[in-house]
Design a protein around this motif. Sequence first.
Motif, PDB file in Angstrom:
ATOM      1  N   HIS A 113      -4.316   1.339  -9.081  1.00 53.09           N
ATOM      2  CA  HIS A 113      -4.840   2.530  -8.417  1.00 53.09           C
ATOM      3  C   HIS A 113      -3.962   2.925  -7.231  1.00 53.09           C
ATOM      4  N   THR A 125     -13.085  -1.142  -4.558  1.00 56.68           N
ATOM      5  CA  THR A 125     -13.269  -2.597  -4.620  1.00 56.68           C
ATOM      6  C   THR A 125     -14.488  -3.055  -3.825  1.00 56.68           C
ATOM      7  N   VAL A 169     -12.609  -0.146 -11.124  1.00 57.02           N
ATOM      8  CA  VAL A 169     -11.462  -0.887 -10.583  1.00 57.02           C
ATOM      9  C   VAL A 169     -10.446  -1.188 -11.678  1.00 57.02           C
ATOM     10  N   ALA A 197       0.825  -1.212   0.000  1.00 58.65           N
ATOM     11  CA  ALA A 197       0.000   0.000   0.000  1.00 58.65           C
ATOM     12  C   ALA A 197       0.859   1.261   0.000  1.00 58.65           C
ATOM     13  N   ARG A 231     -17.464  -0.715  -8.767  1.00 59.08           N
ATOM     14  CA  ARG A 231     -16.173  -1.388  -8.960  1.00 59.08           C
ATOM     15  C   ARG A 231     -16.047  -2.005 -10.350  1.00 59.08           C
ATOM     16  N   TRP A 236      -8.511   2.483  -3.215  1.00 56.56           N
ATOM     17  CA  TRP A 236      -8.786   1.046  -3.059  1.00 56.56           C
ATOM     18  C   TRP A 236     -10.203   0.759  -2.553  1.00 56.56           C
ATOM     19  N   TRP A 237     -10.835   1.759  -1.949  1.00 57.93           N
ATOM     20  CA  TRP A 237     -12.188   1.561  -1.438  1.00 57.93           C
ATOM     21  C   TRP A 237     -13.178   1.194  -2.548  1.00 57.93           C
ATOM     22  N   ALA A 291       1.784   2.070  -3.478  1.00 57.23           N
ATOM     23  CA  ALA A 291       0.668   2.364  -4.377  1.00 57.23           C
ATOM     24  C   ALA A 291       0.336   3.853  -4.338  1.00 57.23           C
ATOM     25  N   PHE A 294      -7.558  -5.816  -4.194  1.00 58.86           N
ATOM     26  CA  PHE A 294      -7.387  -4.379  -4.407  1.00 58.86           C
ATOM     27  C   PHE A 294      -7.195  -4.097  -5.892  1.00 58.86           C
ATOM     28  N   PRO A 295      -7.428  -2.855  -6.321  1.00 53.47           N
ATOM     29  CA  PRO A 295      -7.188  -2.487  -7.725  1.00 53.47           C
ATOM     30  C   PRO A 295      -5.688  -2.388  -7.979  1.00 53.47           C
ATOM     31  N   ARG A 296      -5.215  -3.090  -8.975  1.00 52.73           N
ATOM     32  CA  ARG A 296      -3.779  -3.217  -9.189  1.00 52.73           C
ATOM     33  C   ARG A 296      -3.069  -1.894  -9.463  1.00 52.73           C
ATOM     34  N   ARG A 350      -3.408   4.016  -3.336  1.00 50.25           N
ATOM     35  CA  ARG A 350      -4.014   3.413  -2.140  1.00 50.25           C
ATOM     36  C   ARG A 350      -5.322   4.078  -1.745  1.00 50.25           C
TER      37      ARG A 350
END
Length: 251
Positions: free
Chosen positions: A224, A232, A242, A5, A238, A229-230, A8, A220-222, A226
């Motif tokens: 994106h 997802t 996402v 994270a 999403r 990430w919500w 990210a 998590f979205p690869r 941090r």
Amino acid sequence: MDVFARRATLARSVRLLSEFRYEQSDPARFYGALAADTVAMVDDLWRATHGEAPVGRTLLDVGGGPGYFAAAFADAGVRYVGVEPDPREMHAGGPAFAGGPGTFVRASGMALPFADDSVDICLSSNVAEHVPLPWQLGAEMLRVTKPGGLAVLSYTVWLGPFGGHEMGLTHYLGGERAAARYARKHGRRAKNDYGSSLFAVSAADGLTWAASSGAAIAAFPRYHPRWAWWLTSVPVLREFLVSNLVLVLSP
């Protein structure tokens, strides 16, 4: 997943997005950048769950193509084994990747020719949307991964902006219609052809499968940062935002 994270960031997302435009014209450049980022991601995930780097561990890359990731993992001290069913893809990298580090096996990800509990890490990067039975692929990944190891399955979500691959945003017209439109425009079928080498895989399907496996530890979205990430956790939203979902599992 706090270790990854921290990496990210928005700057990382912008950098990867800028490289994406070279996927078709200069795949070695694009996949070289993606390989470096993927090695860093796997390293972070292993450190987060094991408290150390994955040096000396064996990684199975399901759908590894010509081995773009092989050298990057070898440089990180990871033993690399690539699996690819298509001989054309295995040689697509040309001489630059021929005879590179690692071991390469021609096989289907939906029927891996490896024993149960035989690898430390099983990775599948952007492959699940290209097989008709993505969760059979996922089950095979879990089968060959040692207890306490990691299975990392990342795939492009169909309704995201990149779900149509080279068909672009026309996939929002429907997969079959977009494929036919591409064929009319270019005089040939797309490499990632809907219904044969490209399938509609949703974020919800992946999250449901991961939860049912009993092995899920993160999603998590690869690409994106941090703070996004919500997305997802929000149904419907999403599927469109996402873009690429990472499922992290430990059998």
